[in-house]
Design a protein around this motif. Structure first.
Motif, PDB file in Angstrom:
ATOM      1  N   ILE A  12      57.018  29.273  63.706  1.00  0.00           N
ATOM      2  CA  ILE A  12      56.977  30.190  62.568  1.00  0.00           C
ATOM      3  C   ILE A  12      56.394  29.364  61.410  1.00  0.00           C
ATOM      4  O   ILE A  12      56.889  28.255  61.137  1.00  0.00           O
ATOM      5  N   VAL A  13      55.368  29.899  60.755  1.00  0.00           N
ATOM      6  CA  VAL A  13      54.743  29.174  59.644  1.00  0.00           C
ATOM      7  C   VAL A  13      55.810  28.849  58.601  1.00  0.00           C
ATOM      8  O   VAL A  13      56.493  29.761  58.112  1.00  0.00           O
ATOM      9  N   SER A  14      55.975  27.555  58.289  1.00  0.00           N
ATOM     10  CA  SER A  14      57.066  27.172  57.388  1.00  0.00           C
ATOM     11  C   SER A  14      56.588  26.458  56.130  1.00  0.00           C
ATOM     12  O   SER A  14      56.800  26.935  55.030  1.00  0.00           O
TER      13      SER A  14
ATOM     14  N   LEU B  15      51.985  20.151  53.118  1.00  0.00           N
ATOM     15  CA  LEU B  15      51.433  19.726  51.831  1.00  0.00           C
ATOM     16  C   LEU B  15      50.004  20.214  51.759  1.00  0.00           C
ATOM     17  O   LEU B  15      49.145  19.713  52.479  1.00  0.00           O
ATOM     18  N   GLY B  16      49.762  21.233  50.954  1.00  0.00           N
ATOM     19  CA  GLY B  16      48.434  21.815  50.857  1.00  0.00           C
ATOM     20  C   GLY B  16      48.064  22.591  52.104  1.00  0.00           C
ATOM     21  O   GLY B  16      48.921  22.886  52.945  1.00  0.00           O
ATOM     22  N   CYS B  17      46.812  22.921  52.228  1.00  0.00           N
ATOM     23  CA  CYS B  17      46.325  23.678  53.375  1.00  0.00           C
ATOM     24  C   CYS B  17      45.066  23.002  53.899  1.00  0.00           C
ATOM     25  O   CYS B  17      44.143  22.726  53.131  1.00  0.00           O
ATOM     26  N   ALA B  18      45.043  22.728  55.207  1.00  0.00           N
ATOM     27  CA  ALA B  18      43.921  22.035  55.866  1.00  0.00           C
ATOM     28  C   ALA B  18      43.640  20.680  55.215  1.00  0.00           C
ATOM     29  O   ALA B  18      42.518  20.196  55.251  1.00  0.00           O
TER      30      ALA B  18
HETATM   31  C1  4AZ Z   1      53.024  28.132  51.758  1.00  0.00           C
HETATM   32  O1  4AZ Z   1      52.905  27.776  50.589  1.00  0.00           O
HETATM   33  C2  4AZ Z   1      52.438  27.284  52.819  1.00  0.00           C
HETATM   34  N1  4AZ Z   1      49.502  24.394  55.584  1.00  0.00           N
HETATM   35  C3  4AZ Z   1      52.429  27.726  54.125  1.00  0.00           C
HETATM   36  C4  4AZ Z   1      51.873  26.942  55.126  1.00  0.00           C
HETATM   37  C5  4AZ Z   1      51.367  25.714  54.808  1.00  0.00           C
HETATM   38  C6  4AZ Z   1      51.369  25.258  53.500  1.00  0.00           C
HETATM   39  C7  4AZ Z   1      51.907  26.054  52.507  1.00  0.00           C
HETATM   40  C8  4AZ Z   1      50.792  24.876  55.898  1.00  0.00           C
HETATM   41  O2  4AZ Z   1      53.611  29.153  52.053  1.00  0.00           O
END
Ligand code: 4AZ
Length: 244
Positions: free
Chosen positions: A206-208, A211-214
């Motif tokens: 489950i996406v949790s 730190l940042g994205c990619a």
């Molecule tokens: C968020 O802020 C979040 N890269 C979700 C997933 C990720 C980073 C932040 C994973 O909900």
């Protein structure tokens, strides 16, 4: 979803949009006729279950499919908002779902069959397509469902990556791929895996958080669904329900 592709709900029929006052806030995964698995951190705000709905069976979070109200939100009792440990919530819908090609449950992964380097992992959602989406003039979330292929990151490697940040517990699994990741608004949504011998998709994560994205230094962190099978079954049994 950063670095992914547009898709349709037929490809991810267990994907739902969790909404607060009719606006997309998180993803979720259908796991039974009236149950959805999502992240506990989607329910940190002091709203009641009556303020939330789930849209199921649509490729767009803002239209189509079916909108369901919630009977109950069961957040994990050991959820820790500081460490993100046990970031899991079970949503009990107010009505039973009719399964169609647009709307299907996904079986849960088991501890007996952990993901390996060969497991094809897919993460899907309507979240940001870039880390900076919040600051840009564009609306952050995507109108159409998107997905990305990601690779499992071993727990030791993930622990090293986050060693100065937070502990990676056994209740977490990590995944990453250059330029591809989940992002804000994908939270609560499914990370599914296909074993090399084909077979049905299983819900591994489950996406949790992350730190940042990619960010090449920081994998996406997912709630390890297999570690919570007993908890999920206990919640379901406590309600006298037998549909998992
Ligand atoms: C968020 O802020 C979040 N890269 C979700 C997933 C990720 C980073 C932040 C994973 O909900």
């Amino acid at each position: 979803i950063v670095g992914g592709e547009e898709t349709t709900i037929q490809e991810f029929p267990y994907q739902v949009s969790v909404q607060l006052h009719g606006r997309h806030i998180c993803g979720g995964a259908i796991i039974g006729t009236d149950t959805v698995l999502t992240a506990a951190h989607c329910f940190e705000d002091p709203w009641s279950s009556a303020d939330y709905t789930v849209r199921a069976g649509s490729s767009e979070h803002a239209s189509g499919g079916h909108v369901l109200s919630l009977q109950r939100v069961i957040t994990h009792g050991d959820y820790n908002p500081q460490s993100h440990d046990n970031d899991l919530a079970l949503l009990i819908l107010n009505a039973r779902l009719n399964f169609t090609e647009h709307l299907q449950p996904v079986p849960l992964a088991t501890l007996a069959e952990p993901p390996t380097a060969d497991t094809r992992l897919l993460v899907s959602g309507w979240g940001f397509q870039a880390e900076e989406s919040a600051d840009s003039a564009e609306v952050g979330v995507s109108a159409q469902l998107r997905f990305a292929d990601v690779d499992l990151v071993g727990s030791n490697q993930c622990r090293r990556a986050y060693s100065q940040v937070l502990p990676i517990t056994r209740r977490m699994i990590c995944a990453a791929s250059p330029g591809r990741d989940s992002c804000q608004g994908d939270s609560g949504g499914p990370l599914v895996g296909y074993l090399p011998e084909e077979g049905p998709a299983r819900l591994y994560g489950i996406v949790s958080w992350g730190l940042g994205c990619a960010n090449p230094n920081f994998p996406g962190v997912y709630t390890n669904v297999a570690a919570f099978r007993n908890w999920i079954e206990e919640q379901v049994v406590a309600r006298g329900w037998n549909g998992l």
